[in-house]
Design a protein around this motif. Structure first.
Motif, short mmCIF file in Angstrom:
data_model
loop_
_atom_site.label_atom_id
_atom_site.label_comp_id
_atom_site.label_asym_id
_atom_site.label_seq_id
_atom_site.Cartn_x
_atom_site.Cartn_y
_atom_site.Cartn_z
N ALA A 63 12.40 -7.55 -2.31
CA ALA A 63 13.49 -8.09 -3.14
C ALA A 63 13.04 -8.30 -4.58
CB ALA A 63 14.01 -9.40 -2.54
N ALA A 64 11.77 -8.62 -4.76
CA ALA A 64 11.25 -8.90 -6.10
C ALA A 64 10.64 -7.67 -6.77
CB ALA A 64 10.20 -10.00 -6.03
N GLU A 65 10.60 -6.55 -6.06
CA GLU A 65 9.92 -5.36 -6.57
C GLU A 65 10.93 -4.41 -7.22
OE1 GLU A 65 7.98 -2.92 -8.04
OE2 GLU A 65 6.54 -4.12 -6.86
N PRO A 66 10.92 -4.28 -8.55
CA PRO A 66 11.91 -3.42 -9.21
C PRO A 66 11.73 -1.95 -8.93
CG PRO A 66 10.28 -4.23 -10.79
CD PRO A 66 10.03 -4.96 -9.51
N ARG A 67 10.57 -1.57 -8.39
CA ARG A 67 10.35 -0.14 -8.09
C ARG A 67 10.94 0.28 -6.75
NH1 ARG A 67 4.06 0.00 -8.57
NH2 ARG A 67 4.42 -2.12 -7.75
N LEU A 68 11.49 -0.68 -6.00
CA LEU A 68 12.03 -0.37 -4.68
C LEU A 68 13.51 -0.71 -4.61
CD1 LEU A 68 9.18 -1.67 -2.33
CD2 LEU A 68 9.82 0.72 -2.74
N ASP A 69 14.27 0.19 -4.02
CA ASP A 69 15.69 -0.02 -3.72
C ASP A 69 15.82 0.06 -2.21
OD1 ASP A 69 18.38 -0.38 -4.06
OD2 ASP A 69 18.80 1.70 -4.61
N ALA A 70 16.33 -0.98 -1.56
CA ALA A 70 16.20 -1.05 -0.11
C ALA A 70 17.43 -1.65 0.55
CB ALA A 70 14.96 -1.87 0.27
N THR A 71 17.51 -1.41 1.85
CA THR A 71 18.46 -2.10 2.71
C THR A 71 17.84 -2.18 4.10
OG1 THR A 71 20.78 -2.24 3.41
CG2 THR A 71 19.75 -0.07 3.54
N ALA A 72 18.50 -2.94 4.97
CA ALA A 72 18.06 -3.04 6.36
C ALA A 72 19.28 -3.01 7.26
CB ALA A 72 17.25 -4.31 6.58
N LEU B 146 14.89 0.39 5.25
CA LEU B 146 14.74 1.65 4.55
C LEU B 146 14.68 1.36 3.05
CD1 LEU B 146 17.05 2.21 7.00
CD2 LEU B 146 16.38 4.52 6.38
N ALA B 147 13.66 1.89 2.40
CA ALA B 147 13.48 1.68 0.97
C ALA B 147 13.18 3.00 0.28
CB ALA B 147 12.36 0.70 0.70
N ARG B 148 13.58 3.10 -0.98
CA ARG B 148 13.28 4.27 -1.79
C ARG B 148 12.57 3.82 -3.05
NH1 ARG B 148 15.82 7.45 -5.87
NH2 ARG B 148 15.35 9.68 -5.63
N VAL B 149 11.50 4.52 -3.37
CA VAL B 149 10.78 4.22 -4.59
C VAL B 149 11.56 4.82 -5.76
CG1 VAL B 149 8.61 4.49 -5.85
CG2 VAL B 149 8.57 4.23 -3.35
N VAL B 150 11.93 3.99 -6.72
CA VAL B 150 12.80 4.47 -7.82
C VAL B 150 12.03 4.64 -9.12
CG1 VAL B 150 14.88 3.50 -6.80
CG2 VAL B 150 13.50 2.10 -8.36
N ALA B 151 10.80 4.16 -9.20
CA ALA B 151 10.03 4.32 -10.44
C ALA B 151 8.56 4.14 -10.15
CB ALA B 151 10.47 3.29 -11.49
N TRP C 295 0.82 -1.21 0.00
CA TRP C 295 0.00 0.00 0.00
C TRP C 295 0.86 1.26 0.00
CZ3 TRP C 295 -4.53 1.30 -1.48
CH2 TRP C 295 -5.55 0.34 -1.55
N ALA C 296 1.97 1.23 0.74
CA ALA C 296 2.87 2.38 0.72
C ALA C 296 3.35 2.66 -0.69
CB ALA C 296 4.05 2.14 1.66
N LEU C 297 3.62 1.60 -1.44
CA LEU C 297 4.06 1.76 -2.82
C LEU C 297 2.95 2.35 -3.69
CD1 LEU C 297 6.43 1.32 -4.73
CD2 LEU C 297 5.65 -1.04 -5.05
N LYS C 298 1.71 1.90 -3.47
CA LYS C 298 0.58 2.46 -4.22
C LYS C 298 0.41 3.96 -3.96
CE LYS C 298 -2.47 -1.58 -4.52
NZ LYS C 298 -3.82 -2.09 -4.18
N LEU C 299 0.70 4.37 -2.73
CA LEU C 299 0.46 5.75 -2.32
C LEU C 299 1.72 6.61 -2.41
CD1 LEU C 299 -1.78 4.91 0.76
CD2 LEU C 299 -2.55 5.98 -1.37
N SER C 300 2.68 6.16 -3.21
CA SER C 300 3.98 6.83 -3.27
C SER C 300 4.19 7.51 -4.61
CB SER C 300 5.10 5.82 -3.01
OG SER C 300 5.21 4.93 -4.10
N ARG C 301 5.37 8.03 -4.79
CA ARG C 301 5.86 8.61 -6.04
C ARG C 301 7.32 8.23 -6.16
NH1 ARG C 301 9.47 12.19 -4.45
NH2 ARG C 301 9.18 13.36 -2.50
N PRO C 302 7.93 8.36 -7.34
CA PRO C 302 9.38 8.16 -7.40
C PRO C 302 10.09 9.10 -6.43
CG PRO C 302 8.45 8.21 -9.59
CD PRO C 302 7.34 8.62 -8.66
N GLY C 303 10.93 8.52 -5.59
CA GLY C 303 11.62 9.31 -4.57
C GLY C 303 11.06 9.15 -3.18
N THR C 304 9.85 8.60 -3.05
CA THR C 304 9.28 8.37 -1.72
C THR C 304 10.18 7.44 -0.91
OG1 THR C 304 6.99 8.71 -2.41
CG2 THR C 304 7.33 7.33 -0.48
#
Length: 222
Positions: free
Chosen positions: A194-203, A217-222, A151-160
């Motif tokens: 890990a399977a979501e190409p729109r997210l770049d993340a680490t922990a 922590l994750a960043r929406v990249v697209a 849901w966070a991804l649905k409600l996001s934008r690139p850069g969120t």
């Protein structure tokens, strides 16, 4: 699994570079008086959320899991004058405590506390066009972590920026445990990311007043 030295170091950090003021200590005291679980983020963790929101330049923040509003106050203080924060809390009694704490902090004009199951509330936010949010902080029931991230991804934008608390679970996250819904939900969240190409993340793993745990922590990249 706690360690007095971890707590002492957190207290040193809080006393030197992440001090609490009356609104923050009062929020914790009111939460304790109302018998809320004592699981709010530590002061230095709250300051980290505050700094991340400032670095992000966040004007529109979503929080999933309010509790007594302690982390909410830290995040809301990073908002510009015209910014807003929506925070979702399942328990009506917790939400009432949070609203009072937020009002005492002078942030009730910028913060809206919504009550109900987040998986019911999130679709309403989407229908209202409440997003996109610049930063999402997830700190709620762990079994639904994958749904909250989706849901966070649905409600996001690139850069969120998306931040998820309590992802290490005292180290138990590294081992599948079908009898532990919190572990299962957290591991499913990692698989989703890990399977979501729109997210770049680490922990990162953390130790401190809250014991042994960590943040994603994750960043929406697209």
């Amino acid at each position: 699994m706690t360690n007095p030295q971890w707590t002492a170091v957190d207290q040193y950090f809080a006393g030197t570079i992440a001090p609490e003021d009356e609104a923050l200590t009062g929020a914790l005291a009111a939460s304790t008086a109302a018998s809320l679980p004592e699981i709010a983020v530590a002061p230095n963790q709250g300051k980290l959320l505050h700094l991340l929101a400032l670095m992000q330049g966040a004007r529109n923040i979503l929080e999933i899991g309010t509790l007594g509003g302690y982390s909410t106050i830290w995040l809301a203080r990073a908002l510009p004058a015209d910014g807003r924060l929506i925070t979702l809390e399942y328990d009506p009694a917790h939400a009432d405590v949070a609203r009072a704490n937020i009002a005492r902090a002078g942030l009730d004009k910028a913060v809206e506390v919504r009550t109900g199951a987040a998986l019911d509330t999130l679709p309403r936010l989407e229908a209202e066009g409440a997003g996109p949010f610049d930063l999402v902080f997830i700190d709620a029931d762990k079994v639904n972590n994958p749904h909250y991230v989706a849901w966070a991804l649905k409600l996001s934008r690139p850069g969120t920026v998306i931040i998820v608390d309590n992802v290490v679970r005292n180290g138990a996250v590294a081992t599948p445990d079908p009898d532990n819904p919190a572990i299962t939900g957290t591991r499913e969240m990692f698989d989703l990311i890990a399977a979501e190409p729109r997210l770049d993340a680490t922990a990162v793993q953390t130790v401190g007043t809250k014991g042994y745990d960590g943040l994603l922590l994750a960043r929406v990249v697209a």
